[in-house]
Design a protein around this motif. Structure first.
Motif, PDB file in Angstrom:
ATOM      1  N   LEU A  47       0.506  -1.003  -0.357  1.00  9.23           N
ATOM      2  CA  LEU A  47      -0.134   0.009  -0.180  1.00  9.23           C
ATOM      3  C   LEU A  47       1.153   1.187  -0.184  1.00  9.23           C
ATOM      4  O   LEU A  47       0.272   2.237  -0.664  1.00  9.23           O
ATOM      5  CB  LEU A  47      -1.146   0.352   1.086  1.00  9.23           C
ATOM      6  CG  LEU A  47      -1.938  -0.763   1.401  1.00  9.23           C
ATOM      7  CD1 LEU A  47      -2.466  -0.688   2.536  1.00  9.23           C
ATOM      8  CD2 LEU A  47      -3.029  -0.716   0.415  1.00  9.23           C
ATOM      9  N   ARG A  48       2.165   1.231   0.339  1.00  3.05           N
ATOM     10  CA  ARG A  48       3.091   2.059   0.991  1.00  3.05           C
ATOM     11  C   ARG A  48       3.296   2.367  -1.080  1.00  3.05           C
ATOM     12  O   ARG A  48       3.680   3.746  -1.690  1.00  3.05           O
ATOM     13  CB  ARG A  48       4.228   2.332   1.605  1.00  3.05           C
ATOM     14  CG  ARG A  48       3.427   1.763   3.285  1.00  3.05           C
ATOM     15  CD  ARG A  48       4.851   1.983   4.184  1.00  3.05           C
ATOM     16  NE  ARG A  48       5.570   3.094   3.655  1.00  3.05           N
ATOM     17  CZ  ARG A  48       6.771   3.417   4.424  1.00  3.05           C
ATOM     18  NH1 ARG A  48       7.121   2.361   5.174  1.00  3.05           N
ATOM     19  NH2 ARG A  48       7.611   4.450   4.395  1.00  3.05           N
ATOM     20  N   GLU A  49       3.904   1.153  -1.416  1.00  4.62           N
ATOM     21  CA  GLU A  49       5.091   1.006  -3.000  1.00  4.62           C
ATOM     22  C   GLU A  49       3.902   1.593  -4.027  1.00  4.62           C
ATOM     23  O   GLU A  49       4.395   2.439  -4.485  1.00  4.62           O
ATOM     24  CB  GLU A  49       5.104   0.296  -3.515  1.00  4.62           C
ATOM     25  CG  GLU A  49       6.420  -0.672  -2.254  1.00  4.62           C
ATOM     26  CD  GLU A  49       6.458  -1.941  -2.341  1.00  4.62           C
ATOM     27  OE1 GLU A  49       5.683  -2.422  -3.017  1.00  4.62           O
ATOM     28  OE2 GLU A  49       7.603  -2.673  -1.511  1.00  4.62           O
ATOM     29  N   ILE A  50       2.407   1.540  -3.700  1.00  9.48           N
ATOM     30  CA  ILE A  50       1.485   1.795  -4.906  1.00  9.48           C
ATOM     31  C   ILE A  50       1.156   3.253  -4.749  1.00  9.48           C
ATOM     32  O   ILE A  50       0.271   3.629  -5.469  1.00  9.48           O
ATOM     33  CB  ILE A  50       0.745   0.684  -5.146  1.00  9.48           C
ATOM     34  CG1 ILE A  50      -0.329   0.710  -3.892  1.00  9.48           C
ATOM     35  CG2 ILE A  50       1.031  -0.467  -4.870  1.00  9.48           C
ATOM     36  CD1 ILE A  50      -2.046  -0.277  -4.397  1.00  9.48           C
ATOM     37  N   GLY A  51       1.424   3.799  -3.199  1.00  8.58           N
ATOM     38  CA  GLY A  51       0.903   5.152  -3.051  1.00  8.58           C
ATOM     39  C   GLY A  51      -0.122   5.600  -2.494  1.00  8.58           C
ATOM     40  O   GLY A  51      -0.574   6.269  -3.122  1.00  8.58           O
ATOM     41  N   VAL A  52      -1.197   4.284  -1.702  1.00  7.23           N
ATOM     42  CA  VAL A  52      -2.509   4.620  -1.190  1.00  7.23           C
ATOM     43  C   VAL A  52      -2.011   5.575  -0.329  1.00  7.23           C
ATOM     44  O   VAL A  52      -2.906   6.026   1.169  1.00  7.23           O
ATOM     45  CB  VAL A  52      -2.955   3.160  -1.277  1.00  7.23           C
ATOM     46  CG1 VAL A  52      -3.862   3.471  -0.243  1.00  7.23           C
ATOM     47  CG2 VAL A  52      -3.586   2.609  -2.348  1.00  7.23           C
ATOM     48  N   ILE A  53      -1.053   4.982   0.185  1.00  7.83           N
ATOM     49  CA  ILE A  53      -0.502   4.920   2.535  1.00  7.83           C
ATOM     50  C   ILE A  53       0.916   6.168   1.517  1.00  7.83           C
ATOM     51  O   ILE A  53       1.738   5.725   1.471  1.00  7.83           O
ATOM     52  CB  ILE A  53       0.280   4.061   2.882  1.00  7.83           C
ATOM     53  CG1 ILE A  53      -1.485   3.258   2.929  1.00  7.83           C
ATOM     54  CG2 ILE A  53       0.790   4.398   4.102  1.00  7.83           C
ATOM     55  CD1 ILE A  53      -0.339   1.742   4.382  1.00  7.83           C
ATOM     56  N   THR A  54       0.441   7.752   1.862  1.00  7.18           N
ATOM     57  CA  THR A  54       1.218   8.434   1.268  1.00  7.18           C
ATOM     58  C   THR A  54       2.476   8.832   2.819  1.00  7.18           C
ATOM     59  O   THR A  54       3.651   9.630   2.650  1.00  7.18           O
ATOM     60  CB  THR A  54       1.212   9.935   1.068  1.00  7.18           C
ATOM     61  OG1 THR A  54       0.167  10.354   2.092  1.00  7.18           O
ATOM     62  CG2 THR A  54       0.315   9.339  -0.655  1.00  7.18           C
ATOM     63  N   GLY A  55       1.908   8.638   3.962  1.00  9.92           N
ATOM     64  CA  GLY A  55       2.865   8.867   5.150  1.00  9.92           C
ATOM     65  C   GLY A  55       1.926   8.635   5.942  1.00  9.92           C
ATOM     66  O   GLY A  55       0.625   7.973   6.205  1.00  9.92           O
TER      67      GLY A  55
END
Length: 155
Positions: free
Chosen positions: A43-51
């Protein structure tokens, strides 16, 4: 890029508490700790979680008043200029350039009414602002917070 129901639940859990451990989440969603870690990493790698962030109670810091100010700009002021001018005012929490009238909606956080007046005056001096209208926040809730409790009409 598929985000399934388990991913949605992991996002909900992390939104409620960004410090929640993979182990805690694994117990809640019925997966192994490794599987939860892989999903969060994806989810972080695909940009859903941005921080990851912290929620602050601004009232305890003395900035308990919130307001939204509508801004109207002269002529064909570009969106980038609207955002840049509001960014220069430290009390501004967010800027929303919008279609129609008004041109922008600005979220402000201040200490008191005098401070609000000063912030609005500064915004009026940044760029070609031709009008403002301010709305005071009496209460709020957003999707990242727990469900609101029963409404009470205490008098």
């Amino acid at each position: 890029m598929t985000v399934d129901d388990i991913d949605q639940e992991l996002l909900r859990l992390l939104s409620a508490d960004g410090r929640r451990t993979f182990s805690e989440m694994a117990g809640e969603v019925g997966l192994s700790v490794a599987a939860v870690k892989r999903r969060v990493d994806r989810l972080r790698e695909i940009g859903v979680i941005t921080g990851f962030t912290v929620k602050v109670d601004h009232t305890k810091l003395g900035w308990g008043i919130e307001a939204f100010t509508e801004l109207r700009y002269a002529g064909a002021t570009p969106v980038s200029a609207i955002i840049t001018s509001a960014f220069a005012v430290p009390e501004v929490q967010a800027v929303y350039a919008i279609a129609g009238d008004p041109d922008a909606l600005v979220h402000l956080r201040v200490r008191d009414i005098r401070h609000l007046q000063q912030a609005i005056d500064r915004m009026r001096r940044t760029g070609p602002v031709v009008g403002t209208k301010t709305l005071m926040v009496l209460g709020s809730w957003n999707r990242d917070d727990p469900a609101p409790g029963p409404v009470s009409d205490e008098r």
